[in-house]
Motif scaffolding. Structure first.
Motif: not given
Ligand SMILES: *Cc1c(COP(=O)(O)O)cnc(C)c1O
Length: 454
Positions: A113-116, A231-233, A266-272, A415-417
């Protein structure tokens, strides 16, 4: 087929050398974090006991438009970036749409995922400060995995509190983290005061991100040489994730395409937040217009059904108060399968942008999301994460609208992951036993009633 290739790659030296801080261009700044005891706005120094100093400064920095990416972080980025921007020719064809669909694929690294992108930055600043280690929470496990990779790289200890339901459902994620040297504890645990208290109040709970955050913060502040990372927010995370949007914009510029619509889950909003930052920056400066859509699960609808108020960031109420779209810090989302979208609140930056009308939001049902995921997988080849599939679902819907109107819109989505660790969810969907729990108005009103009165 066309002059635009399937994959629009940038070269290594086109990875941005600075993160873009969208707050600098916002007229209405995101509301400041408040001390939960006094109700006073926090200063960077107030965060030093919890976060690394440099990250605390980034959290509070509403002024600098650009912040240099340290060389060591860039070196790590080069192992898996630039990520491709893909023209979804096969999906367009399957849909029979005149729309042009592009997706920025962030799943091409071991964490999937983008979290890295933020994990490596946060681990770098922790190392630079001379810390021994970091603590964190993880929901679905992507963040914990990304952080384990980053801490292994810099030689830091990593303690992860993993939401219990994920810990049990995703043993393979857990082993990836342990392989990278992290310690993984199911949350709520009996190893922290706040965990014991939550277990007492909600016996047999599956846990939530909010609980796990409280535990990780307590673990950080009660051990010498440790800080908490998230990791987010947070503003700092959106800042690091701006690398996604900057690369996307550079790739589109390269092929002379202007996005009409940008879609992200949008979960915590970081990728968006990261994806849209440079585009929103243009909107804020009056240079361009884009239609931006945040997609959230119907089971955890912070934007579409929450309130824009100050709330606690965690269930244990140990963290600062943030003004955000929230469902209330006690909100326990039904165990839907997009673990990364189960947070009760939303980035304060995105909350402000949404409130100011710079973006729209919509919520989608889980079974519709998996149907879209499978449709996408079968034509584009990538097995998407359930979280990412929220964006796929709405991108497909929008492309089908274009089919009706005949508009050739340029639709870009994040496409985050990848979904290799989500196969229990795919199995449920394939067996026809996936449900679509949607909270009632009463559920939401009850949990919102417990937001702090300021
Ligand atoms: C954590 C995660 C999200 C949601 O988190 P945001 O902070 O909203 O980006 C979305 N897609 C993947 C694959 C994630 O791991």
């Amino acid at each position: 087929m066309s002059e635009i290739p399937y994959k629009i790659y940038l070269s290594e030296n086109e990875i941005p050398s600075a993160w873009y801080n969208v707050r600098a261009d916002m007229k209405n700044k995101p509301a400041p974090l408040l001390n939960p005891g006094t109700g006073e706005p926090l200063k960077a120094e107030d965060l030093y006991p919890i976060f690394c100093e440099e990250l605390s400064k980034q959290e509070m920095n509403n002024d600098d438009q650009w912040i240099d990416i340290p060389g060591e972080v860039l070196d790590f980025y080069k192992m898996y970036r630039p990520s491709p921007l893909v023209r979804a020719y096969c999906l367009e064809k399957a849909l029979g749409t005149p729309a042009h669909i592009y997706y920025k694929f962030e799943g091409n690294n071991t964490s999937g995922s983008h979290k890295l992108n933020s994990a490596i930055a946060q681990a770098y600043y922790a190392k630079k400060q001379g810390l021994k280690g970091v603590t964190t929470e993880t929901g679905a496990g992507q963040w914990g995995t990304a952080l384990s990779m980053a801490t292994a790289y810099f030689g830091l200890d990593c303690q992860v509190y993993m939401v219990k339901v994920s810990y049990e459902q995703k043993p393979f994620r857990r082993e990836v983290m342990r392989t990278y040297g992290a310690t993984v504890t199911p949350s709520p645990s009996m190893t922290t005061n706040v965990g014991r208290k939550i277990n007492e109040e909600f016996p047999g709970t599956d846990g939530s991100l909010g609980c796990a955050i409280s535990e990780a913060v307590e673990a950080a502040t009660s051990q010498e040489g440790y800080r908490y990372v998230l990791g987010s927010v947070l503003n700092q995370v959106l800042l690091h994730q701006s690398v996604i949007g900057l690369e996307t914009k550079a790739a589109l510029d390269k092929i002379g395409v202007k996005a009409d619509m940008i879609i992200g889950c949008a979960g915590g909003g970081s990728n968006l937040g990261g994806l849209i930052s440079p585009f929103v920056g243009e909107m804020l400066r009056g240079e361009n217009q884009y239609e931006i859509i945040a997609v959230e699960p119907a089971s955890c609808p912070s934007f579409t059904r929450g309130s824009f108020v100050y709330d606690f960031c965690d269930t244990g109420r140990v963290c600062p108060l943030a003004k955000m779209y929230t469902l209330g810090s006690n909100f326990m989302p039904a165990p839907n399968h997009a673990g990364g979208l189960r947070y009760h609140g939303m980035s304060t930056i995105l909350s402000q942008l949404y409130d100011d009308g710079y973006m729209k939001a919509t919520s989608v049902k889980q079974t519709d999301v998996f149907a879209a995921a499978e449709q996408f997988a079968r034509v584009e080849g990538i097995l998407p994460a359930p979280e990412s599939s929220h964006a796929i679902k709405v991108a497909i819907d929008e492309a089908l609208k274009c089919k009706e109107t005949g508009e050739a819109k340029n639709i870009v989505f994040g496409l985050t992951g990848t979904g290799y660790f989500d196969l229990v969810a795919y199995q449920k969907f394939n067996d026809g036993v996936m449900d679509d729990y949607i909270p009632t108005d009463d559920d939401i009103a009850k949990s919102l009633a417990q937001c702090p009165k300021l």
